[in-house]
Design a protein around this motif. Structure first.
Motif, short mmCIF file in Angstrom:
data_model
loop_
_atom_site.label_atom_id
_atom_site.label_comp_id
_atom_site.label_asym_id
_atom_site.label_seq_id
_atom_site.Cartn_x
_atom_site.Cartn_y
_atom_site.Cartn_z
N SER A 144 0.19 -5.30 2.34
CA SER A 144 0.14 -6.07 3.59
C SER A 144 -0.91 -7.15 3.44
CB SER A 144 -0.21 -5.16 4.77
OG SER A 144 -0.51 -5.92 5.92
N SER A 145 -0.70 -8.28 4.08
CA SER A 145 -1.67 -9.37 4.02
C SER A 145 -2.74 -9.27 5.10
CB SER A 145 -0.96 -10.72 4.15
OG SER A 145 -0.28 -10.80 5.40
N THR A 146 -2.65 -8.25 5.96
CA THR A 146 -3.59 -8.12 7.07
C THR A 146 -5.00 -7.79 6.56
OG1 THR A 146 -1.88 -7.38 8.59
CG2 THR A 146 -4.13 -6.83 9.17
N THR A 147 -5.97 -8.44 7.14
CA THR A 147 -7.38 -8.16 6.88
C THR A 147 -8.04 -7.79 8.19
OG1 THR A 147 -7.46 -9.72 5.05
CG2 THR A 147 -9.55 -9.10 6.02
N ALA A 148 -8.90 -6.79 8.18
CA ALA A 148 -9.55 -6.34 9.41
C ALA A 148 -11.06 -6.41 9.27
CB ALA A 148 -9.11 -4.93 9.77
N LEU A 149 -11.74 -6.71 10.37
CA LEU A 149 -13.19 -6.72 10.40
C LEU A 149 -13.67 -5.67 11.40
CD1 LEU A 149 -13.98 -10.55 10.53
CD2 LEU A 149 -14.10 -9.04 8.55
N CYS A 150 -14.58 -4.83 10.95
CA CYS A 150 -15.21 -3.84 11.83
C CYS A 150 -16.71 -3.95 11.67
CB CYS A 150 -14.75 -2.42 11.47
SG CYS A 150 -15.65 -1.13 12.36
N PRO A 151 -17.46 -4.08 12.75
CA PRO A 151 -18.91 -4.26 12.62
C PRO A 151 -19.61 -3.06 12.01
CG PRO A 151 -18.31 -3.92 14.91
CD PRO A 151 -17.04 -4.11 14.15
N TYR A 152 -18.99 -1.87 12.10
CA TYR A 152 -19.63 -0.66 11.60
C TYR A 152 -19.21 -0.31 10.17
CZ TYR A 152 -20.28 -0.34 16.62
OH TYR A 152 -20.60 -0.63 17.92
N LYS A 153 -18.11 -0.92 9.70
CA LYS A 153 -17.59 -0.54 8.38
C LYS A 153 -17.45 -1.71 7.43
CE LYS A 153 -14.69 2.72 10.91
NZ LYS A 153 -14.60 1.92 12.14
N GLY A 154 -17.09 -2.88 7.92
CA GLY A 154 -16.95 -4.04 7.06
C GLY A 154 -15.56 -4.63 7.11
N ARG A 155 -15.13 -5.20 5.99
CA ARG A 155 -13.84 -5.88 5.90
C ARG A 155 -12.84 -4.97 5.19
NH1 ARG A 155 -12.64 -11.45 5.85
NH2 ARG A 155 -14.87 -11.83 5.87
N SER A 156 -11.72 -4.68 5.85
CA SER A 156 -10.73 -3.77 5.28
C SER A 156 -9.45 -4.51 4.88
CB SER A 156 -10.38 -2.66 6.27
OG SER A 156 -9.75 -3.20 7.42
N GLU A 157 -8.67 -3.84 4.05
CA GLU A 157 -7.35 -4.33 3.64
C GLU A 157 -6.32 -3.28 4.05
OE1 GLU A 157 -7.41 -5.69 -0.52
OE2 GLU A 157 -9.60 -5.58 -0.37
N TYR A 158 -5.07 -3.73 4.20
CA TYR A 158 -4.03 -2.87 4.75
C TYR A 158 -2.84 -2.70 3.81
CZ TYR A 158 -6.02 -2.47 9.44
OH TYR A 158 -6.82 -2.15 10.51
N TYR A 159 -2.14 -1.58 4.00
CA TYR A 159 -0.85 -1.32 3.39
C TYR A 159 0.15 -0.98 4.49
CZ TYR A 159 -3.44 -0.59 -1.01
OH TYR A 159 -4.24 -0.73 -2.11
N SER A 160 1.41 -1.27 4.22
CA SER A 160 2.51 -0.81 5.08
C SER A 160 3.28 0.27 4.35
CB SER A 160 3.43 -1.98 5.45
OG SER A 160 2.74 -2.96 6.19
N LEU A 161 4.18 0.93 5.08
CA LEU A 161 4.99 2.00 4.50
C LEU A 161 6.46 1.72 4.71
CD1 LEU A 161 3.31 5.40 5.46
CD2 LEU A 161 3.31 4.29 3.24
N ASN A 162 7.27 2.13 3.74
CA ASN A 162 8.72 2.12 3.87
C ASN A 162 9.22 3.48 3.41
OD1 ASN A 162 11.52 1.79 3.64
ND2 ASN A 162 11.33 -0.38 3.14
N VAL A 163 9.58 4.31 4.37
CA VAL A 163 10.00 5.69 4.08
C VAL A 163 11.48 5.82 4.43
CG1 VAL A 163 9.59 8.13 4.53
CG2 VAL A 163 7.69 6.50 4.64
N ASN A 164 12.30 5.78 3.39
CA ASN A 164 13.75 5.91 3.57
C ASN A 164 14.28 4.91 4.60
OD1 ASN A 164 13.72 8.05 1.71
ND2 ASN A 164 13.33 9.55 3.34
N GLY A 165 13.78 3.68 4.52
CA GLY A 165 14.25 2.63 5.42
C GLY A 165 13.45 2.48 6.69
N LYS A 166 12.58 3.42 7.00
CA LYS A 166 11.72 3.31 8.19
C LYS A 166 10.44 2.60 7.79
CE LYS A 166 9.37 5.87 11.84
NZ LYS A 166 9.09 7.20 12.46
N VAL A 167 10.20 1.41 8.36
CA VAL A 167 9.05 0.60 8.01
C VAL A 167 7.95 0.78 9.06
CG1 VAL A 167 8.20 -1.75 7.63
CG2 VAL A 167 10.48 -1.09 6.82
N ILE A 168 6.75 1.06 8.60
CA ILE A 168 5.58 1.17 9.48
C ILE A 168 4.57 0.15 8.99
CG2 ILE A 168 3.83 2.69 10.45
CD1 ILE A 168 5.56 5.07 9.66
#
Length: 292
Positions: free
Chosen positions: A229-253
């Protein structure tokens, strides 16, 4: 509710003049900001101001801001208690500025530019969009709001600091904290009958007013279901995060998993570990299913 990181400024100003903030407190911390590669202010007289109940904004003494870069434009109210303003440098400017001259916030300025975060080279100029998600405590739910910034406005030549620590996303609430504890309890994550992750080596993260989050090694994940995933997140308590998505038998999260390549000092135990949104999966602790 509107995005609390980027409120309608005239509306916010009128509310603060009429009703005052939810709470305000002086902070002894040294607060600094770089704007367009130059220090804009450096002060130990800033204040935490809660414009809403969820987390504070930092207000800077007007006298601490470089006078040649702070330009008042027009009064917002008839009593001239608060003015719209802008910060201007040779290469860029922002009009996300309020200067208070009367009332509870007299002598203070609210400055907003870009998305808070550390200085990261190279300095970006392209205009692609970056999505920033941030922790929010309303109704015990995080990731509630998403703000988008063209990356030429983000501009990594801008940065905010408390003492010498970079600020991520928004300012920390001095009355909230995180605690990270190792746990050998078995955490199993499923989509339907499909096991996505299973681990007995975990870090449980407890954050004030939020549900626990379970971080586990990347080796616990079934990566055949994972997509970038191209999403980037900022949290003041943890820092900068990166994301993944899921595709489980055609169900995308989308943006189902996040991790921190680097963390703030207080969150070091979860560096490199992954976490699943409890709300999007069936999560079992020692075989007992959690409520979603």
């Amino acid at each position: 509710m509107s995005d609390p990181l980027h409120p309608d400024l005239p509306q916010l100003a009128k509310k603060l003049i009429a009703d005052g903030p939810h709470k305000q407190e002086k902070t002894p911390r040294r607060v600094r900001a770089i704007f367009d590669k130059e220090w804009l202010f450096d002060t130990t007289s800033a204040s935490h101001v809660w414009e809403h109940p969820y987390f504070p904004q930092i207000y800077i003494p007007t006298s601490a801001i470089k006078a040649d870069q702070l330009i008042k434009t027009s009064p917002i109210d008839k009593d001239e208690s608060v003015f719209s303003a802008k910060i201007k440098s040779p290469n860029k400017e922002t009009d996300r500025v309020l200067v208070f001259e009367k009332g509870a916030l007299a002598g203070m300025t609210r400055v907003e530019f870009g998305a808070m975060g550390p200085l990261l080279p190279p300095f970006r100029t392209e205009s692609t969009e970056i999505t920033i998600k941030f922790t929010h405590e309303q109704d015990n739910c995080d990731g509630l709001y998403t703000s988008k910034f063209p990356s030429n406005l983000l501009n990594y030549s801008d940065g905010w600091f408390e003492e010498d620590a970079p600020i991520y996303g928004h300012f920390k609430d001095p009355y909230k904290r995180i605690e990270i504890l190792p746990s050998a309890r078995r955490v199993t994550v499923k989509v339907g009958d499909v096991v996505i992750a299973d681990s007995t080596y975990n870090m449980f993260l407890f954050e004030t007013m939020l549900r626990p989050r379970y971080y586990m090694p990347k080796t616990a994940v079934q990566w055949k279901y994972v997509t970038p995933s191209s999403t980037t997140a900022l949290c003041p308590y943890k820092g900068r995060s990166e994301y993944y998505s899921l595709n489980v038998n055609g169900k995308v999260i989308e943006d189902a998993i996040w991790w921190y390549r680097l963390t703030t000092h207080e969150s070091d135990p979860i560096t490199g570990m992954v976490c699943f949104y409890n709300e999007k999966f069936d999560v079992y602790l020692d075989g007992v299913k959690e409520e979603n």
